[in-house]
Design a protein around this motif. Sequence first.
Motif, PDB file in Angstrom:
ATOM      1  N   VAL A  93      78.019   5.745 -17.947  1.00 56.78           N
ATOM      2  CA  VAL A  93      77.667   4.650 -17.013  1.00 56.78           C
ATOM      3  C   VAL A  93      78.801   4.222 -16.143  1.00 56.78           C
ATOM      4  O   VAL A  93      79.650   3.796 -16.784  1.00 56.78           O
ATOM      5  CB  VAL A  93      76.639   3.655 -17.689  1.00 56.78           C
ATOM      6  CG1 VAL A  93      76.256   2.565 -16.726  1.00 56.78           C
ATOM      7  CG2 VAL A  93      75.535   4.352 -18.495  1.00 56.78           C
ATOM      8  N   CYS A  94      78.662   3.943 -14.920  1.00 50.64           N
ATOM      9  CA  CYS A  94      79.558   3.390 -14.314  1.00 50.64           C
ATOM     10  C   CYS A  94      79.606   1.991 -14.534  1.00 50.64           C
ATOM     11  O   CYS A  94      78.805   1.160 -14.201  1.00 50.64           O
ATOM     12  CB  CYS A  94      79.558   3.720 -12.564  1.00 50.64           C
ATOM     13  SG  CYS A  94      80.553   2.721 -11.446  1.00 50.64           S
ATOM     14  N   PRO A  95      80.843   1.526 -14.477  1.00 52.60           N
ATOM     15  CA  PRO A  95      81.049  -0.019 -14.866  1.00 52.60           C
ATOM     16  C   PRO A  95      80.988  -0.956 -13.966  1.00 52.60           C
ATOM     17  O   PRO A  95      80.720  -2.054 -13.918  1.00 52.60           O
ATOM     18  CB  PRO A  95      82.377  -0.202 -15.857  1.00 52.60           C
ATOM     19  CG  PRO A  95      83.059   0.900 -15.163  1.00 52.60           C
ATOM     20  CD  PRO A  95      82.182   2.103 -15.185  1.00 52.60           C
ATOM     21  N   VAL A  96      81.277  -0.316 -12.675  1.00 50.83           N
ATOM     22  CA  VAL A  96      81.180  -1.071 -11.288  1.00 50.83           C
ATOM     23  C   VAL A  96      79.794  -1.293 -10.821  1.00 50.83           C
ATOM     24  O   VAL A  96      79.248  -2.177 -10.675  1.00 50.83           O
ATOM     25  CB  VAL A  96      81.998  -0.489 -10.271  1.00 50.83           C
ATOM     26  CG1 VAL A  96      82.009  -1.027  -9.210  1.00 50.83           C
ATOM     27  CG2 VAL A  96      83.401  -0.266 -11.009  1.00 50.83           C
ATOM     28  N   CYS A  97      79.136  -0.157 -10.749  1.00 48.33           N
ATOM     29  CA  CYS A  97      77.884  -0.289 -10.070  1.00 48.33           C
ATOM     30  C   CYS A  97      76.623  -0.213 -11.092  1.00 48.33           C
ATOM     31  O   CYS A  97      75.429  -0.400 -10.666  1.00 48.33           O
ATOM     32  CB  CYS A  97      77.660   0.779  -8.702  1.00 48.33           C
ATOM     33  SG  CYS A  97      77.396   2.594  -9.518  1.00 48.33           S
ATOM     34  N   GLY A  98      76.899   0.245 -12.176  1.00 46.12           N
ATOM     35  CA  GLY A  98      75.695   0.479 -13.160  1.00 46.12           C
ATOM     36  C   GLY A  98      74.877   1.780 -13.092  1.00 46.12           C
ATOM     37  O   GLY A  98      74.091   1.962 -13.990  1.00 46.12           O
TER      38      GLY A  98
ATOM     39  N   LEU B  31      75.210   8.942  -5.264  1.00 49.69           N
ATOM     40  CA  LEU B  31      76.146   8.133  -6.159  1.00 49.69           C
ATOM     41  C   LEU B  31      75.935   6.743  -5.627  1.00 49.69           C
ATOM     42  O   LEU B  31      75.546   6.275  -4.772  1.00 49.69           O
ATOM     43  CB  LEU B  31      77.752   8.539  -5.945  1.00 49.69           C
ATOM     44  CG  LEU B  31      77.716  10.022  -6.389  1.00 49.69           C
ATOM     45  CD1 LEU B  31      78.998  10.709  -5.667  1.00 49.69           C
ATOM     46  CD2 LEU B  31      78.143  10.126  -7.859  1.00 49.69           C
ATOM     47  N   GLY B  32      76.535   5.789  -6.720  1.00 49.00           N
ATOM     48  CA  GLY B  32      76.277   4.327  -6.559  1.00 49.00           C
ATOM     49  C   GLY B  32      77.493   3.634  -5.901  1.00 49.00           C
ATOM     50  O   GLY B  32      77.309   2.376  -5.321  1.00 49.00           O
ATOM     51  N   CYS B  33      78.654   4.013  -6.132  1.00 48.70           N
ATOM     52  CA  CYS B  33      79.755   3.292  -5.510  1.00 48.70           C
ATOM     53  C   CYS B  33      81.086   4.525  -5.484  1.00 48.70           C
ATOM     54  O   CYS B  33      80.806   5.584  -6.147  1.00 48.70           O
ATOM     55  CB  CYS B  33      80.351   2.217  -6.478  1.00 48.70           C
ATOM     56  SG  CYS B  33      80.875   2.567  -8.087  1.00 48.70           S
ATOM     57  N   ALA B  34      82.135   3.815  -4.942  1.00 49.93           N
ATOM     58  CA  ALA B  34      83.176   4.820  -4.899  1.00 49.93           C
ATOM     59  C   ALA B  34      83.758   5.251  -6.174  1.00 49.93           C
ATOM     60  O   ALA B  34      84.122   6.168  -6.364  1.00 49.93           O
ATOM     61  CB  ALA B  34      84.210   4.262  -3.751  1.00 49.93           C
ATOM     62  N   MET B  35      83.521   4.463  -7.024  1.00 51.34           N
ATOM     63  CA  MET B  35      84.167   4.475  -8.336  1.00 51.34           C
ATOM     64  C   MET B  35      83.526   5.562  -9.115  1.00 51.34           C
ATOM     65  O   MET B  35      84.198   6.226 -10.076  1.00 51.34           O
ATOM     66  CB  MET B  35      83.964   3.212  -9.114  1.00 51.34           C
ATOM     67  CG  MET B  35      85.068   3.117 -10.342  1.00 51.34           C
ATOM     68  SD  MET B  35      86.695   3.532 -10.277  1.00 51.34           S
ATOM     69  CE  MET B  35      87.359   2.046 -10.031  1.00 51.34           C
ATOM     70  N   ASP B  36      82.425   6.078  -8.872  1.00 46.40           N
ATOM     71  CA  ASP B  36      81.671   7.054  -9.483  1.00 46.40           C
ATOM     72  C   ASP B  36      82.686   8.365  -9.270  1.00 46.40           C
ATOM     73  O   ASP B  36      82.280   9.300 -10.067  1.00 46.40           O
ATOM     74  CB  ASP B  36      80.329   7.230  -8.850  1.00 46.40           C
ATOM     75  CG  ASP B  36      79.352   6.179  -9.094  1.00 46.40           C
ATOM     76  OD1 ASP B  36      79.909   5.137  -9.500  1.00 46.40           O
ATOM     77  OD2 ASP B  36      78.322   6.041  -8.593  1.00 46.40           O
ATOM     78  N   TYR B  37      83.152   8.704  -8.207  1.00 48.81           N
ATOM     79  CA  TYR B  37      83.740   9.905  -8.128  1.00 48.81           C
ATOM     80  C   TYR B  37      85.004   9.967  -9.095  1.00 48.81           C
ATOM     81  O   TYR B  37      85.109  11.177  -9.441  1.00 48.81           O
ATOM     82  CB  TYR B  37      84.694   9.805  -6.633  1.00 48.81           C
ATOM     83  CG  TYR B  37      83.590  10.282  -5.598  1.00 48.81           C
ATOM     84  CD1 TYR B  37      83.217  11.657  -5.369  1.00 48.81           C
ATOM     85  CD2 TYR B  37      82.843   9.155  -4.695  1.00 48.81           C
ATOM     86  CE1 TYR B  37      82.319  12.215  -4.287  1.00 48.81           C
ATOM     87  CE2 TYR B  37      81.992   9.764  -3.897  1.00 48.81           C
ATOM     88  CZ  TYR B  37      81.779  11.255  -3.713  1.00 48.81           C
ATOM     89  OH  TYR B  37      80.831  11.617  -2.629  1.00 48.81           O
TER      90      TYR B  37
HETATM   91 ZN   LIG Z   1      79.635   3.325  -9.673  1.00 44.13          ZN
END
Ligand SMILES: [Zn+2]
Lengths: 165, 356
Positions: A68-73, A85-91
């Motif tokens: 799970v992405c800690p930034v966008c969940g 995708l939910g945020c840039a960090m997901d990449y």
């Molecule tokens: Zn994310």
Amino acid sequence: MKCESCNKKHATVHLTEIVGTVKKERHLCEECAQSINTHLTKIPSPTEILTSLINQVAPEINEMSKIVCPVCGLSYLEFRSHGRLGCAMDYTIFRKGLIPLLEKMHSSTQHVGKVPSRAGKELIKKNELMQLRSELNKAVEKEDYERAAELRDKIYELSGDNDED
Amino acid sequence: MSSQATTMKISDLADNTGEWLRGTGPESDIVISSRIRLARNVARFPFLSRANVKQKKELEEIIRDKIKDSDISQDLCYLNLADITPVDRLFLVERHLISREHAGGEGERGVAFGKSETVSLMVNEEDHLRIQVIRSGFELKEAWKTIDEIDNKLEKKLNYAYSSRFGYLTACPTNVGTGMRASVMLHLPALGMTHHIEKVFNAVMKLGLVVRGLYGEGTQVSGDLYQISNQFTLGKSETEIIEIIESVIPRITSYERMARKALVSESREQLEDRVWRSYGMLKVARLISSEEIMHLLSQVRMGVNLGIIKDIEMKTLNELFILTLPGHLQKLEGRELNSTQRNVIRASYVRKRLEK
Ligand SMILES: [Zn+2]
Ligand SMILES: [Zn+2]
């Protein structure tokens, strides 16, 4: 031209369907066109292509399923089912699952196009930092502590306003 | 940038069309328009599917202000899509100023566009920002030059989500990298009539390009109008992608011209009959559906290109493809219309336009 579905009314709707590489023409009256419209094969949208690709190339589902992405969940499973995708960090977070997907989709996983000048500056800064660090190592090896201290200050100075990474 | 009474603004647009439909530019007998779109996201904000109401609002404000500050164009006007009616949004879709997804979306979102309708900037579409440039005829390179400049201006004000590995980071991985979709809209009636269009699709797909209908994603082909665009966005530079599309277009246009020539020499009477019947239908019919009109306009357009019909301007025909769409007719009439009412008004509108 008569409607090819009911064979009674005048065909006023001329549809072209593309299924794979085959083009099919249909000549229908308005009523028949409306009633079958929902069944018509449409040209697949990128989203549909994406979903089918995700299903093809993401067998490592078990390994990724708990991520799970800690930034966008967003969870990897949610990404798999919606294709967004939910945020840039997901990449970064879903990298392992994304790489084969990108490879299949674009036949590449490395951007070679435009670089925003802002990112360009960051890259230059990163390169500069790397250069300084290797110089620092050499200075320490040579026991040139005066030079090392100088380099250390420069590194602090440069990386201080670097909020990336 | 102004944001005047929005309804007024849209009604002002209703009786004419954007510059890209004027039917000029290279190969404009077959290439209707060239379009480039760039997808961009603002760093440190979640993509829209994970953004809450507050973040969406904040994004809309930031991007709208930065567009205003970056002197892209003197005459940009901004519309908040949440403030306008569904008919107005449909109108903007038909105009190619916003996408269907943008029209049907939720929450704070908007569009900025210039008077000539060559440039449009969609705020909070699938990505935070989508920049679009459309030009008349086969002019992808020029469109790229324009959009690249706009992007550079905005990039000075907005911190884009970007990584050196994956390029511009987008909500959907199908757009990541350049974030660029370049497309060319073609009118290919003869290839359709002679059933050679599949060969075009094959050639195009081998190059990693896709064929779509008039309104993009998953739309039906009508009026023999096809959009050819790149599928991949990663691993090739913007110019490389444009060059691939540019290399295939002249092959398709010369193929279409060959098919037209063959039709003229092998079945001149049938061809002329088809064209004149379509023209006649447009001039006398009292009820015309939106599908039928696309078909008729397509035939007449080819007739004009082949010199069979001489008294209509290409610009008028190109415009009629857009001006007779449901959203446009409803704006023109200033009220909501059901499909039968639209068919009546469509027919009378076309008759009037062709009398001139
Ligand atoms: Zn994310
Ligand atoms: Zn029927």
